[in-house]
Design a protein around this motif. Structure first.
Motif, PDB file in Angstrom:
ATOM      1  N   ARG A   1       0.899  -1.239  -0.167  1.00 20.50           N
ATOM      2  CA  ARG A   1      -0.135   0.108   0.186  1.00 20.50           C
ATOM      3  C   ARG A   1       0.800   1.347  -0.126  1.00 20.50           C
ATOM      4  N   LEU A   2       2.248   1.004   0.091  1.00 22.67           N
ATOM      5  CA  LEU A   2       3.043   2.168   0.217  1.00 22.67           C
ATOM      6  C   LEU A   2       3.122   3.000  -1.243  1.00 22.67           C
ATOM      7  N   ARG A   3       2.918   2.346  -2.316  1.00 16.15           N
ATOM      8  CA  ARG A   3       3.067   2.966  -3.573  1.00 16.15           C
ATOM      9  C   ARG A   3       4.318   3.480  -3.805  1.00 16.15           C
ATOM     10  N   GLU A   4       5.217   2.947  -3.435  1.00 15.05           N
ATOM     11  CA  GLU A   4       6.641   3.222  -3.724  1.00 15.05           C
ATOM     12  C   GLU A   4       7.063   3.425  -5.073  1.00 15.05           C
ATOM     13  N   ARG A   5       6.811   2.211  -5.819  1.00 18.36           N
ATOM     14  CA  ARG A   5       7.192   1.930  -7.211  1.00 18.36           C
ATOM     15  C   ARG A   5       6.307   2.745  -8.134  1.00 18.36           C
ATOM     16  N   VAL A   6       5.104   3.206  -7.798  1.00 15.82           N
ATOM     17  CA  VAL A   6       4.344   4.146  -8.559  1.00 15.82           C
ATOM     18  C   VAL A   6       4.863   5.452  -8.636  1.00 15.82           C
ATOM     19  N   ARG A   7       5.375   5.812  -7.263  1.00 14.37           N
ATOM     20  CA  ARG A   7       5.919   7.264  -7.169  1.00 14.37           C
ATOM     21  C   ARG A   7       7.033   7.387  -8.055  1.00 14.37           C
ATOM     22  N   LYS A   8       8.023   6.338  -7.944  1.00 11.18           N
ATOM     23  CA  LYS A   8       9.386   6.420  -8.792  1.00 11.18           C
ATOM     24  C   LYS A   8       8.957   6.442 -10.385  1.00 11.18           C
ATOM     25  N   VAL A   9       7.864   5.611 -10.853  1.00  5.29           N
ATOM     26  CA  VAL A   9       7.519   5.773 -12.281  1.00  5.29           C
ATOM     27  C   VAL A   9       7.052   6.895 -12.608  1.00  5.29           C
ATOM     28  N   GLY A  10       6.348   7.794 -11.781  1.00  3.23           N
ATOM     29  CA  GLY A  10       5.854   8.890 -12.034  1.00  3.23           C
ATOM     30  C   GLY A  10       6.938   9.907 -12.396  1.00  3.23           C
ATOM     31  N   ARG A  11       8.029   9.933 -11.657  1.00  6.37           N
ATOM     32  CA  ARG A  11       9.029  10.752 -11.570  1.00  6.37           C
ATOM     33  C   ARG A  11       9.973  10.554 -12.824  1.00  6.37           C
ATOM     34  N   VAL A  12      10.003   9.280 -13.038  1.00  5.38           N
ATOM     35  CA  VAL A  12      10.922   8.972 -14.151  1.00  5.38           C
ATOM     36  C   VAL A  12      10.321   9.535 -15.278  1.00  5.38           C
ATOM     37  N   ARG A  13       8.872   9.315 -15.545  1.00  2.75           N
ATOM     38  CA  ARG A  13       8.183   9.804 -16.814  1.00  2.75           C
ATOM     39  C   ARG A  13       8.279  11.251 -16.808  1.00  2.75           C
ATOM     40  N   HIS A  14       8.277  11.864 -15.813  1.00  4.58           N
ATOM     41  CA  HIS A  14       8.384  13.467 -15.591  1.00  4.58           C
ATOM     42  C   HIS A  14       9.483  14.035 -16.121  1.00  4.58           C
ATOM     43  N   VAL A  15      10.762  13.224 -15.979  1.00  5.92           N
ATOM     44  CA  VAL A  15      12.036  13.571 -16.464  1.00  5.92           C
ATOM     45  C   VAL A  15      12.137  13.440 -17.991  1.00  5.92           C
ATOM     46  N   ALA A  16      11.772  12.065 -18.363  1.00  9.47           N
ATOM     47  CA  ALA A  16      11.616  11.758 -19.790  1.00  9.47           C
ATOM     48  C   ALA A  16      10.741  12.929 -20.714  1.00  9.47           C
ATOM     49  N   ASN A  17       9.710  13.251 -20.088  1.00  8.55           N
ATOM     50  CA  ASN A  17       9.005  14.306 -20.778  1.00  8.55           C
ATOM     51  C   ASN A  17       9.581  15.484 -20.826  1.00  8.55           C
ATOM     52  N   GLU A  18      10.243  15.962 -19.641  1.00  4.22           N
ATOM     53  CA  GLU A  18      10.921  17.318 -19.609  1.00  4.22           C
ATOM     54  C   GLU A  18      11.928  17.432 -20.676  1.00  4.22           C
ATOM     55  N   LEU A  19      12.727  16.417 -20.870  1.00  2.00           N
ATOM     56  CA  LEU A  19      14.057  16.503 -21.639  1.00  2.00           C
ATOM     57  C   LEU A  19      13.739  16.167 -23.359  1.00  2.00           C
ATOM     58  N   THR A  20      12.554  15.667 -23.620  1.00  2.00           N
ATOM     59  CA  THR A  20      12.214  15.506 -25.103  1.00  2.00           C
ATOM     60  C   THR A  20      10.990  16.276 -25.203  1.00  2.00           C
ATOM     61  N   LYS A  21      10.753  17.605 -24.687  1.00  2.00           N
ATOM     62  CA  LYS A  21       9.864  18.417 -25.320  1.00  2.00           C
ATOM     63  C   LYS A  21      10.019  18.843 -26.717  1.00  2.00           C
ATOM     64  N   THR A  22      10.890  19.033 -27.129  1.00  2.00           N
ATOM     65  CA  THR A  22      11.259  19.587 -28.497  1.00  2.00           C
ATOM     66  C   THR A  22      12.256  18.485 -29.147  1.00  2.00           C
ATOM     67  N   PRO A  23      12.277  18.382 -30.402  1.00  2.00           N
ATOM     68  CA  PRO A  23      13.530  17.502 -31.075  1.00  2.00           C
ATOM     69  C   PRO A  23      14.824  17.902 -30.747  1.00  2.00           C
ATOM     70  N   ALA A  24      15.981  17.104 -30.275  1.00  2.00           N
ATOM     71  CA  ALA A  24      17.090  17.577 -29.859  1.00  2.00           C
ATOM     72  C   ALA A  24      17.902  16.170 -29.881  1.00  2.00           C
ATOM     73  N   ILE A  25      19.305  16.967 -29.812  1.00  2.00           N
ATOM     74  CA  ILE A  25      20.299  15.808 -29.815  1.00  2.00           C
ATOM     75  C   ILE A  25      20.718  15.854 -28.423  1.00  2.00           C
ATOM     76  N   ILE A  26      20.439  14.458 -27.667  1.00  2.00           N
ATOM     77  CA  ILE A  26      20.359  14.190 -26.112  1.00  2.00           C
ATOM     78  C   ILE A  26      21.580  13.481 -25.861  1.00  2.00           C
ATOM     79  N   VAL A  27      22.532  13.931 -24.816  1.00  2.00           N
ATOM     80  CA  VAL A  27      23.743  13.361 -24.670  1.00  2.00           C
ATOM     81  C   VAL A  27      23.727  13.032 -23.292  1.00  2.00           C
ATOM     82  N   THR A  28      24.297  11.735 -23.049  1.00  2.00           N
ATOM     83  CA  THR A  28      24.211  11.263 -21.572  1.00  2.00           C
ATOM     84  C   THR A  28      25.278  10.350 -21.536  1.00  2.00           C
ATOM     85  N   GLU A  29      25.709  10.018 -20.325  1.00  2.00           N
ATOM     86  CA  GLU A  29      26.961   9.181 -20.003  1.00  2.00           C
ATOM     87  C   GLU A  29      26.616   7.590 -20.094  1.00  2.00           C
TER      88      GLU A  29
END
Length: 494
Positions: free
Chosen positions: A276-304
């Motif tokens: 009932r703690l919903r730990e995994r659901v909270r993580k998934v929501g934050r992961v999707r928020h980061v992905a949506n923020e970084l890909t709002k416009t077409p871009a060249i995305i660089v990461t390690e």
């Protein structure tokens, strides 16, 4: 192809609910029996199991469609393979899998796929349930219509398999859309670095860094550096305290005669409270928020380049159990995978560079940074302080530029590097395809005297005067409630 699943609720009457429950019960029994036989006898061939059980279940469940029996056998094979793989790794200790619920898979022959695809606005299905077809109405929502518009425009395709499942006494139809990756010209270059509680981001707008605009707006030449707050570490610390509290409350009920306690984490009472703690659901929501923020416009995305197990290499030299636990709970690979998946959908390109000395080199002077009392702030020998997270994303951008890759690896270019010795050779840290892509992109965005890369409008570049540069700047004569685009671009005159 990218796959997206959309669940739509079904409008079910009492009679239809009874039919669906009957089909679900028969489907579940087939999956259980076949999965148990496959695990006990070590048989993982769907064709072999279908030859053994098809005639039996066709005679036992005469009203059930033949393709539903076949799909139940194939689903049982998948469950058996997964169970046997986990048993080889020592993750399960039961003789066979315990299957509590299933999702009914309707193939193209068992529901009105052709009629559904040809419809402009589909609102009902036709399912084969116990001898004949039944009409079922659906309740489409906004997300379903978004993907259905892509199907009508040719950007996506609806998969022929329909999944029907029950959850909280409601029936849902799960549609699978296969989306074509978009191909668009990049508008910016984005580098991001994943940390325990934040994601550091460096962004450069391509259109505002070409020669003409750069001469007029020097402020846009500097990369835009900011952080996205995720609090993965704080979330892990909080849930750890909650789980320890639950264990202390349950301990008196699991005391042994020797004075010790049984393993509380393996009990049903503990699992019932933890879910009932919903730990995994909270993580998934934050992961999707980061992905949506970084890909709002077409871009060249660089990461390690993180590797297969980034947490394992990070905690090798850490002895404190609490810190090790927080790092293990940080979803590095999940964020990277979500960004890559969303980038393909929105027309962005993702590249990975070496993680070698990204956060230990000054991105301005290319000298090794010294330590300070603050772990996030380092000192440059040239006399200034640098945030190591922002230094990391800036050095990642250096590694994909045609001339800066050497500076991002060695400290002093002139003293330690012989240009003639390395002339004409490629860098092993950066794939040659990245350099070619950057060259082609920069060449396409080069301005000239005949066609300068400036905004084709008569109003000034900064119509709002002293407005915040990081927010949308609104002209004084614009009606209330309407905003200009980011970076000072208006919506008209292009």
């Amino acid at each position: 192809m990218l796959c997206r699943s959309v669940a739509v609720e079904l409008e079910v009457t009492k009679e239809l609910n009874s039919l669906l429950c009957s089909v679900e019960s028969a489907y579940l029994n087939i999956v259980r029996d076949v999965a148990e036989y496959a695990v006990v006898n070590n048989v993982t061939s769907a064709t072999q199991l279908q030859g053994l059980f098809y005639s039996k279940y066709r005679g036992e469940y005469q009203g059930l469609h033949a393709h539903l029996v076949i799909q139940a056998i194939r689903q049982a094979v998948q469950i058996a393979k997964s169970f046997m793989e986990r048993r080889r790794k020592g993750l399960v200790h039961k003789p066979y899998p315990e299957i509590k619920s299933v999702s009914i898979r309707f193939t193209e022959e068992t529901w009105s796929y052709e009629q559904f695809v040809k419809s402009i606005a589909p609102v009902r299905l036709s399912l084969s349930l116990l001898g004949k077809r039944r009409e079922v109405w659906i309740r489409p929502h906004k997300r379903f219509w978004q993907y259905w518009w892509r199907v009508l425009s040719g950007e996506a395709r609806l998969a022929s398999t329909l999944v029907v499942k029950r959850r909280l006494n409601k029936w849902y139809a799960v549609f699978v859309f296969e989306i074509k990756p978009r191909e668009e010209e990049p508008r910016s270059i984005v580098a991001f670095d994943i940390n325990e509680n934040t994601v550091a981001v460096g962004r450069i707008d391509i259109e505002t860094t070409v020669s003409k605009v750069a001469n007029w707006n020097r402020q846009h030449v500097t990369p835009q550096l900011y952080t996205i707050k995720t609090d993965f570490g704080r979330l892990a610390r909080r849930y750890e305290r909650v789980r320890n509290t639950i264990i202390e409350r349950l301990k008196p009920g699991f005391a042994l005669p020797s004075g010790k306690y049984a393993n509380i984490t393996n009990t049903r009472e503990f699992r019932r409270r933890v879910k009932r703690l919903r730990e995994r659901v909270r993580k998934v929501g934050r992961v999707r928020h980061v992905a949506n923020e970084l890909t709002k416009t077409p871009a060249i995305i660089v990461t390690e380049e993180l590797g297969s197990n980034p947490q394992g290499s990070m905690i090798n030299e850490i002895r404190r159990n609490e810190t090790r636990h927080r790092i293990k709970q940080t979803p590095f690979k999940a964020v990277e995978k979500a960004v890559e998946d969303k980038a393909l959908e929105r027309g962005s390109k993702i590249f990975r560079v070496s993680a070698y000395r990204n956060s230990r080199v000054c991105p301005i002077h290319f000298t090794r940074l010294g330590e300070t009392n603050d772990w996030h702030v380092l000192y440059c020998p040239k006399g200034h302080y640098v945030n190591r997270d922002y230094a990391s994303v800036a050095n990642m951008m250096w590694k994909v530029t045609p001339e800066g890759w050497v500076k991002g690896v060695w400290w002093n270019l002139r003293r330690e590097i012989n240009w003639r010795e390395h002339e004409g050779k490629s860098n092993s840290l950066i794939p040659y395809e990245i350099v070619k892509y950057i060259h082609a992109m920069l060449k396409a965005f080069t301005a000239s005297e005949q066609s300068p890369a400036v905004l084709a409008r008569g109003s000034p570049m900064n119509p709002a005067g002293g407005a915040n540069e990081g927010w949308a700047r609104t002209p004084m004569n614009r009606p209330k409630g309407t905003h200009a685009l980011q970076g000072g671009k208006g919506s008209e005159g292009f």
